[in-house]
Scaffold this motif. Sequence first.
Motif, PDB file in Angstrom:
ATOM      1  N   MET A  77       5.807  34.860  23.921  1.00  0.00           N
ATOM      2  CA  MET A  77       5.818  36.256  24.357  1.00  0.00           C
ATOM      3  C   MET A  77       5.523  37.189  23.186  1.00  0.00           C
ATOM      4  O   MET A  77       4.799  38.179  23.321  1.00  0.00           O
ATOM      5  CB  MET A  77       7.165  36.594  24.979  1.00  0.00           C
ATOM      6  CG  MET A  77       7.453  35.886  26.283  1.00  0.00           C
ATOM      7  SD  MET A  77       9.090  36.310  26.906  1.00  0.00           S
ATOM      8  CE  MET A  77       9.200  35.211  28.307  1.00  0.00           C
ATOM      9  N   PHE A  78       6.093  36.855  22.016  1.00  0.00           N
ATOM     10  CA  PHE A  78       5.815  37.666  20.826  1.00  0.00           C
ATOM     11  C   PHE A  78       4.329  37.617  20.494  1.00  0.00           C
ATOM     12  O   PHE A  78       3.719  38.639  20.175  1.00  0.00           O
ATOM     13  CB  PHE A  78       6.633  37.155  19.636  1.00  0.00           C
ATOM     14  CG  PHE A  78       6.257  37.823  18.342  1.00  0.00           C
ATOM     15  CD1 PHE A  78       6.820  39.030  17.987  1.00  0.00           C
ATOM     16  CD2 PHE A  78       5.312  37.252  17.491  1.00  0.00           C
ATOM     17  CE1 PHE A  78       6.460  39.665  16.800  1.00  0.00           C
ATOM     18  CE2 PHE A  78       4.947  37.868  16.312  1.00  0.00           C
ATOM     19  CZ  PHE A  78       5.523  39.080  15.961  1.00  0.00           C
ATOM     20  N   ASP A  79       3.733  36.423  20.544  1.00  0.00           N
ATOM     21  CA  ASP A  79       2.305  36.292  20.264  1.00  0.00           C
ATOM     22  C   ASP A  79       1.492  37.215  21.172  1.00  0.00           C
ATOM     23  O   ASP A  79       0.549  37.878  20.727  1.00  0.00           O
ATOM     24  CB  ASP A  79       1.840  34.849  20.490  1.00  0.00           C
ATOM     25  CG  ASP A  79       2.383  33.891  19.440  1.00  0.00           C
ATOM     26  OD1 ASP A  79       2.812  34.355  18.376  1.00  0.00           O
ATOM     27  OD2 ASP A  79       2.389  32.675  19.696  1.00  0.00           O
ATOM     28  N   ALA A  82       8.867  42.499  17.809  1.00  0.00           N
ATOM     29  CA  ALA A  82      10.014  41.662  18.146  1.00  0.00           C
ATOM     30  C   ALA A  82      11.268  42.497  18.400  1.00  0.00           C
ATOM     31  O   ALA A  82      12.353  41.943  18.573  1.00  0.00           O
ATOM     32  CB  ALA A  82      10.287  40.663  17.025  1.00  0.00           C
ATOM     33  N   GLN A  83      11.107  43.828  18.435  1.00  0.00           N
ATOM     34  CA  GLN A  83      12.266  44.698  18.626  1.00  0.00           C
ATOM     35  C   GLN A  83      12.359  45.178  20.071  1.00  0.00           C
ATOM     36  O   GLN A  83      11.368  45.167  20.814  1.00  0.00           O
ATOM     37  CB  GLN A  83      12.181  45.913  17.687  1.00  0.00           C
ATOM     38  CG  GLN A  83      11.881  45.561  16.238  1.00  0.00           C
ATOM     39  CD  GLN A  83      12.789  44.491  15.683  1.00  0.00           C
ATOM     40  OE1 GLN A  83      14.012  44.565  15.842  1.00  0.00           O
ATOM     41  NE2 GLN A  83      12.212  43.496  15.026  1.00  0.00           N
ATOM     42  N   THR A  84      13.538  45.597  20.454  1.00  0.00           N
ATOM     43  CA  THR A  84      13.748  46.157  21.799  1.00  0.00           C
ATOM     44  C   THR A  84      13.105  47.540  21.874  1.00  0.00           C
ATOM     45  O   THR A  84      13.296  48.359  20.965  1.00  0.00           O
ATOM     46  CB  THR A  84      15.253  46.271  22.102  1.00  0.00           C
ATOM     47  OG1 THR A  84      15.848  44.990  21.979  1.00  0.00           O
ATOM     48  CG2 THR A  84      15.482  46.822  23.493  1.00  0.00           C
ATOM     49  N   PRO A  85      12.318  47.816  22.914  1.00  0.00           N
ATOM     50  CA  PRO A  85      11.695  49.145  23.027  1.00  0.00           C
ATOM     51  C   PRO A  85      12.739  50.252  23.071  1.00  0.00           C
ATOM     52  O   PRO A  85      13.896  50.045  23.460  1.00  0.00           O
ATOM     53  CB  PRO A  85      10.928  49.048  24.358  1.00  0.00           C
ATOM     54  CG  PRO A  85      10.740  47.585  24.596  1.00  0.00           C
ATOM     55  CD  PRO A  85      11.947  46.919  24.013  1.00  0.00           C
ATOM     56  N   ASP A 143      14.954  53.301  24.205  1.00  0.00           N
ATOM     57  CA  ASP A 143      15.608  53.631  25.480  1.00  0.00           C
ATOM     58  C   ASP A 143      15.967  52.409  26.312  1.00  0.00           C
ATOM     59  O   ASP A 143      16.305  52.529  27.493  1.00  0.00           O
ATOM     60  CB  ASP A 143      14.734  54.575  26.324  1.00  0.00           C
ATOM     61  CG  ASP A 143      14.470  55.893  25.624  1.00  0.00           C
ATOM     62  OD1 ASP A 143      15.386  56.360  24.904  1.00  0.00           O
ATOM     63  OD2 ASP A 143      13.365  56.427  25.757  1.00  0.00           O
ATOM     64  N   TYR A 144      15.843  51.199  25.736  1.00  0.00           N
ATOM     65  CA  TYR A 144      16.279  49.988  26.415  1.00  0.00           C
ATOM     66  C   TYR A 144      17.384  49.336  25.592  1.00  0.00           C
ATOM     67  O   TYR A 144      17.496  49.545  24.386  1.00  0.00           O
ATOM     68  CB  TYR A 144      15.115  49.008  26.619  1.00  0.00           C
ATOM     69  CG  TYR A 144      14.106  49.473  27.637  1.00  0.00           C
ATOM     70  CD1 TYR A 144      14.241  49.139  28.986  1.00  0.00           C
ATOM     71  CD2 TYR A 144      13.028  50.270  27.265  1.00  0.00           C
ATOM     72  CE1 TYR A 144      13.329  49.570  29.930  1.00  0.00           C
ATOM     73  CE2 TYR A 144      12.105  50.710  28.199  1.00  0.00           C
ATOM     74  CZ  TYR A 144      12.259  50.359  29.535  1.00  0.00           C
ATOM     75  OH  TYR A 144      11.345  50.794  30.462  1.00  0.00           O
ATOM     76  N   HIS A 145      18.204  48.539  26.257  1.00  0.00           N
ATOM     77  CA  HIS A 145      19.350  47.945  25.569  1.00  0.00           C
ATOM     78  C   HIS A 145      19.377  46.427  25.673  1.00  0.00           C
ATOM     79  O   HIS A 145      20.365  45.805  25.322  1.00  0.00           O
ATOM     80  CB  HIS A 145      20.654  48.521  26.145  1.00  0.00           C
ATOM     81  CG  HIS A 145      20.732  50.015  26.046  1.00  0.00           C
ATOM     82  ND1 HIS A 145      20.948  50.672  24.861  1.00  0.00           N
ATOM     83  CD2 HIS A 145      20.582  50.976  27.007  1.00  0.00           C
ATOM     84  CE1 HIS A 145      20.948  51.992  25.074  1.00  0.00           C
ATOM     85  NE2 HIS A 145      20.731  52.199  26.367  1.00  0.00           N
ATOM     86  N   TRP A 146      18.310  45.828  26.150  1.00  0.00           N
ATOM     87  CA  TRP A 146      18.301  44.378  26.282  1.00  0.00           C
ATOM     88  C   TRP A 146      17.943  43.707  24.953  1.00  0.00           C
ATOM     89  O   TRP A 146      17.432  44.344  24.033  1.00  0.00           O
ATOM     90  CB  TRP A 146      17.348  43.939  27.386  1.00  0.00           C
ATOM     91  CG  TRP A 146      15.904  44.363  27.215  1.00  0.00           C
ATOM     92  CD1 TRP A 146      15.162  44.361  26.072  1.00  0.00           C
ATOM     93  CD2 TRP A 146      15.031  44.843  28.245  1.00  0.00           C
ATOM     94  NE1 TRP A 146      13.895  44.779  26.306  1.00  0.00           N
ATOM     95  CE2 TRP A 146      13.771  45.090  27.632  1.00  0.00           C
ATOM     96  CE3 TRP A 146      15.180  45.057  29.601  1.00  0.00           C
ATOM     97  CZ2 TRP A 146      12.676  45.567  28.350  1.00  0.00           C
ATOM     98  CZ3 TRP A 146      14.083  45.520  30.313  1.00  0.00           C
ATOM     99  CH2 TRP A 146      12.857  45.777  29.695  1.00  0.00           C
ATOM    100  N   ALA A 147      18.197  42.421  24.878  1.00  0.00           N
ATOM    101  CA  ALA A 147      17.845  41.656  23.682  1.00  0.00           C
ATOM    102  C   ALA A 147      16.324  41.535  23.584  1.00  0.00           C
ATOM    103  O   ALA A 147      15.644  41.419  24.609  1.00  0.00           O
ATOM    104  CB  ALA A 147      18.470  40.270  23.728  1.00  0.00           C
ATOM    105  N   PRO A 148      15.762  41.573  22.383  1.00  0.00           N
ATOM    106  CA  PRO A 148      14.312  41.437  22.232  1.00  0.00           C
ATOM    107  C   PRO A 148      13.808  40.135  22.850  1.00  0.00           C
ATOM    108  O   PRO A 148      14.462  39.095  22.756  1.00  0.00           O
ATOM    109  CB  PRO A 148      14.114  41.430  20.712  1.00  0.00           C
ATOM    110  CG  PRO A 148      15.337  42.093  20.159  1.00  0.00           C
ATOM    111  CD  PRO A 148      16.445  41.745  21.087  1.00  0.00           C
ATOM    112  N   LEU A 149      12.641  40.189  23.495  1.00  0.00           N
ATOM    113  CA  LEU A 149      12.093  39.007  24.144  1.00  0.00           C
ATOM    114  C   LEU A 149      11.910  37.859  23.151  1.00  0.00           C
ATOM    115  O   LEU A 149      12.121  36.696  23.483  1.00  0.00           O
ATOM    116  CB  LEU A 149      10.757  39.347  24.803  1.00  0.00           C
ATOM    117  CG  LEU A 149      10.798  40.292  26.006  1.00  0.00           C
ATOM    118  CD1 LEU A 149       9.383  40.598  26.483  1.00  0.00           C
ATOM    119  CD2 LEU A 149      11.610  39.681  27.135  1.00  0.00           C
TER     120      LEU A 149
END
Length: 410
Positions: free
Chosen positions: A187-189, A212-215, A217-223
């Motif tokens: 997903m990072f690729d 690799a960071q969470t966008p 205004d979002y609070h989920w773990a980075p993909l």
Amino acid sequence: MVHSKSFSRASRLSAFLLYICERAIEGHTDEITEQQIGVRVFGRPAHYNPGDDNIVRGTARLLRQRLELYYQEEGAADELRITVPRGTYVPLFERATEVQEQPDAERSPLLEDAPREAPLARHTFSRLWTAVSLLAAFALGAAALLAYQHFTRSRNHPSSPAAVLWRTVFPGDKRTLIIAGDAGVDMFDNLARQQVNINEYSERAYLSSPFAQTPDDYHWAPLATRAYVSVQDLKLATALVRLPEVRNDQRVFIHYAREIRPEDLMDANAVLIGSPAFNPWVQLFDKDQDFTMSYDGVENSITVIDHHPAAGEKSSYKWIWNDPEHAYALIALTNNLNGTGKVLLVESTTTMPTGAASDLLLNPGPMEQILARATNPNGSLKRFEVLLETSLVGNSSTQPKVIAVHIHNN
């Protein structure tokens, strides 16, 4: 023990127990440290600080409790017992009559995991001799069991080329790691539009990238940090451990790519599942391969490069996201990093062709003919590479077509 009621549903405790016992039996007690267990068993990064993360200490306490419970119930009749004395993670193998409770002074929480002299150093000569005798008997029994397993395998599959392949990859007398791909790095690729190289993956350097960071205004773990794996990888891993040549082999372990370190691939056998973008560890073996895969993030394509095309072969084969007609998979048998064992590579341009490669590997037919050609007069296998082409229909791939076979003499 790990298949008992006490441990079968406790995967973390089982993995901990298998790791420390295997390292102890092989004489690598220097690898039974809190740092190494955190990295090898629990997938912590190599630079993690055990002082800030007590997963090893906490799991060790639970393991000691579970061992006591096991020997009170299911293992009450076991003659040989495993204990993990407080103050160390190195397991101790003793007769049931010799297992003694430690003095209360040694139960202090302050001493729970402090480094101390290994318990073996405090044994008397007679106790040490008993332990040596037990281990010798255990080794003889293990040798007899392995001999019987190999006899059974050869008796049931005396001349099958497929059986030769599986006995090569899963020899029974050394570790074989089945390593599923890391969908998080894939997903990072896709987000970064570039392939993570093996050094970046090994050091987790790519996780500091903005992609690799969470966008905001979002609070989920980075993909990129999530432990995702392909269903096709799991299906292949499950099918492999059910093979007659593999079933009940206690030296076969299934791992997630992110749990692996380079040293794991030095001397162990392995099955690596996934393309270089999906399972970066396959990149370690590219230098010895005629066929390699290259990801183009801008175009969102993967090209299979044929570095030594034979007559009738093309120098490259491309998969691109909007072309369902041409997808590719690669099956290759090569040497591990130290040349002491074998590694089976199962790569594909997307996850679906992995299923097609699995079908070819696990079912008789064209693969049997290829393996027969790759078998030496002494019964060993040469290095080989098989390139497959398949079409994608919906969420599955069609019957693969073998379009190139390279067999190496070295």
